[in-house]
Scaffold this motif. Structure first.
Motif, PDB file in Angstrom:
ATOM      1  N   ASP A  39       0.817  -1.207   0.000  1.00 38.00           N
ATOM      2  CA  ASP A  39       0.000   0.000   0.000  1.00 38.00           C
ATOM      3  C   ASP A  39       0.858   1.267   0.000  1.00 38.00           C
ATOM      4  O   ASP A  39       0.629   2.195   0.767  1.00 38.00           O
ATOM      5  CB  ASP A  39      -0.932   0.013   1.205  1.00 38.00           C
ATOM      6  CG  ASP A  39      -2.041  -0.998   1.073  1.00 38.00           C
ATOM      7  OD1 ASP A  39      -2.401  -1.316  -0.074  1.00 38.00           O
ATOM      8  OD2 ASP A  39      -2.544  -1.455   2.101  1.00 38.00           O
ATOM      9  N   TYR A  40       1.847   1.303  -0.894  1.00 44.38           N
ATOM     10  CA  TYR A  40       2.709   2.475  -0.993  1.00 44.38           C
ATOM     11  C   TYR A  40       1.950   3.691  -1.514  1.00 44.38           C
ATOM     12  O   TYR A  40       2.265   4.815  -1.167  1.00 44.38           O
ATOM     13  CB  TYR A  40       3.891   2.208  -1.918  1.00 44.38           C
ATOM     14  CG  TYR A  40       4.864   1.192  -1.384  1.00 44.38           C
ATOM     15  CD1 TYR A  40       5.507   1.396  -0.176  1.00 44.38           C
ATOM     16  CD2 TYR A  40       5.132   0.030  -2.082  1.00 44.38           C
ATOM     17  CE1 TYR A  40       6.387   0.466   0.318  1.00 44.38           C
ATOM     18  CE2 TYR A  40       6.020  -0.907  -1.605  1.00 44.38           C
ATOM     19  CZ  TYR A  40       6.647  -0.680  -0.400  1.00 44.38           C
ATOM     20  OH  TYR A  40       7.514  -1.598   0.086  1.00 44.38           O
ATOM     21  N   LEU A  41       0.975   3.463  -2.345  1.00 45.96           N
ATOM     22  CA  LEU A  41       0.259   4.570  -2.964  1.00 45.96           C
ATOM     23  C   LEU A  41      -0.897   5.086  -2.120  1.00 45.96           C
ATOM     24  O   LEU A  41      -1.557   6.048  -2.516  1.00 45.96           O
ATOM     25  CB  LEU A  41      -0.286   4.138  -4.329  1.00 45.96           C
ATOM     26  CG  LEU A  41       0.752   3.878  -5.400  1.00 45.96           C
ATOM     27  CD1 LEU A  41       0.082   3.385  -6.658  1.00 45.96           C
ATOM     28  CD2 LEU A  41       1.523   5.135  -5.695  1.00 45.96           C
ATOM     29  N   LEU A  42      -1.157   4.477  -0.987  1.00 42.34           N
ATOM     30  CA  LEU A  42      -2.296   4.885  -0.170  1.00 42.34           C
ATOM     31  C   LEU A  42      -2.171   6.342   0.279  1.00 42.34           C
ATOM     32  O   LEU A  42      -3.143   7.101   0.209  1.00 42.34           O
ATOM     33  CB  LEU A  42      -2.451   3.964   1.036  1.00 42.34           C
ATOM     34  CG  LEU A  42      -3.693   4.199   1.881  1.00 42.34           C
ATOM     35  CD1 LEU A  42      -4.942   3.951   1.054  1.00 42.34           C
ATOM     36  CD2 LEU A  42      -3.672   3.312   3.103  1.00 42.34           C
ATOM     37  N   GLY A  43      -0.996   6.760   0.689  1.00 44.83           N
ATOM     38  CA  GLY A  43      -0.777   8.151   1.101  1.00 44.83           C
ATOM     39  C   GLY A  43      -0.976   9.121  -0.045  1.00 44.83           C
ATOM     40  O   GLY A  43      -1.610  10.168   0.113  1.00 44.83           O
ATOM     41  N   PHE A  50      -8.146  14.410  -1.215  1.00 43.42           N
ATOM     42  CA  PHE A  50      -8.522  15.642  -0.525  1.00 43.42           C
ATOM     43  C   PHE A  50      -8.221  16.882  -1.356  1.00 43.42           C
ATOM     44  O   PHE A  50      -8.994  17.848  -1.332  1.00 43.42           O
ATOM     45  CB  PHE A  50      -7.848  15.716   0.853  1.00 43.42           C
ATOM     46  CG  PHE A  50      -8.476  14.793   1.843  1.00 43.42           C
ATOM     47  CD1 PHE A  50      -9.788  14.962   2.240  1.00 43.42           C
ATOM     48  CD2 PHE A  50      -7.767  13.732   2.367  1.00 43.42           C
ATOM     49  CE1 PHE A  50     -10.389  14.091   3.145  1.00 43.42           C
ATOM     50  CE2 PHE A  50      -8.344  12.867   3.269  1.00 43.42           C
ATOM     51  CZ  PHE A  50      -9.661  13.050   3.661  1.00 43.42           C
ATOM     52  N   LEU A  51      -7.127  16.875  -2.115  1.00 42.18           N
ATOM     53  CA  LEU A  51      -6.846  18.016  -2.989  1.00 42.18           C
ATOM     54  C   LEU A  51      -7.870  18.114  -4.123  1.00 42.18           C
ATOM     55  O   LEU A  51      -8.278  19.212  -4.508  1.00 42.18           O
ATOM     56  CB  LEU A  51      -5.426  17.910  -3.560  1.00 42.18           C
ATOM     57  CG  LEU A  51      -4.300  18.130  -2.564  1.00 42.18           C
ATOM     58  CD1 LEU A  51      -2.949  17.923  -3.247  1.00 42.18           C
ATOM     59  CD2 LEU A  51      -4.372  19.517  -1.955  1.00 42.18           C
ATOM     60  N   ALA A  52      -8.299  16.984  -4.640  1.00 36.93           N
ATOM     61  CA  ALA A  52      -9.313  16.982  -5.698  1.00 36.93           C
ATOM     62  C   ALA A  52     -10.659  17.468  -5.150  1.00 36.93           C
ATOM     63  O   ALA A  52     -11.372  18.210  -5.838  1.00 36.93           O
ATOM     64  CB  ALA A  52      -9.454  15.595  -6.299  1.00 36.93           C
ATOM     65  N   ILE A  53     -11.003  17.074  -3.933  1.00 39.98           N
ATOM     66  CA  ILE A  53     -12.246  17.555  -3.326  1.00 39.98           C
ATOM     67  C   ILE A  53     -12.188  19.068  -3.149  1.00 39.98           C
ATOM     68  O   ILE A  53     -13.149  19.780  -3.457  1.00 39.98           O
ATOM     69  CB  ILE A  53     -12.500  16.865  -1.967  1.00 39.98           C
ATOM     70  CG1 ILE A  53     -12.952  15.434  -2.182  1.00 39.98           C
ATOM     71  CG2 ILE A  53     -13.547  17.614  -1.159  1.00 39.98           C
ATOM     72  CD1 ILE A  53     -13.133  14.667  -0.899  1.00 39.98           C
TER      73      ILE A  53
END
Length: 99
Positions: A39-43, A50-53
């Motif tokens: 899960d390296y890409l989870l962060g 959140f930036l897209a929201i």
């Protein structure tokens, strides 16, 4: 008046490109999350989420206000569609990946 309309068209184009960019980057992160075993890409995914929201929310408010102020309904509705279509796609990505 013409200068004002051209400014509106520029903001619509920026909002559409931002929404499409969010869709492409989100899709790439979704595909990469299956290809990379840990899960390296989870962060990165959570940060991008959140930036897209934040970005899409700001554009959504701006275009909604513009919809009330101008007569270019077709352009504004298309821009709103491009922004809002990301919501069910994101929900689908999350439900496929984590549920």
């Amino acid at each position: 008046m013409k200068n004002r309309i051209s400014q509106f068209m520029i903001l619509n184009k920026i909002a559409v490109f931002f929404a499409l960019g969010c869709f492409v980057i989100g899709g790439l992160l979704f595909i990469l999350s299956f290809l990379i075993p840990e899960d390296y890409l989870l962060g990165f995914g959570v940060l991008f989420f959140f930036l897209a929201i934040l970005g899409n929310g700001i554009f959504l408010i701006c275009i909604s206000v513009r919809l009330l102020l101008t007569k270019t309904y077709k352009e504004n509705f298309f821009t709103l569609y491009c922004i809002l279509i990301n919501i069910p796609i994101t929900i689908g990505y999350i439900s496929i990946r984590f549920i």
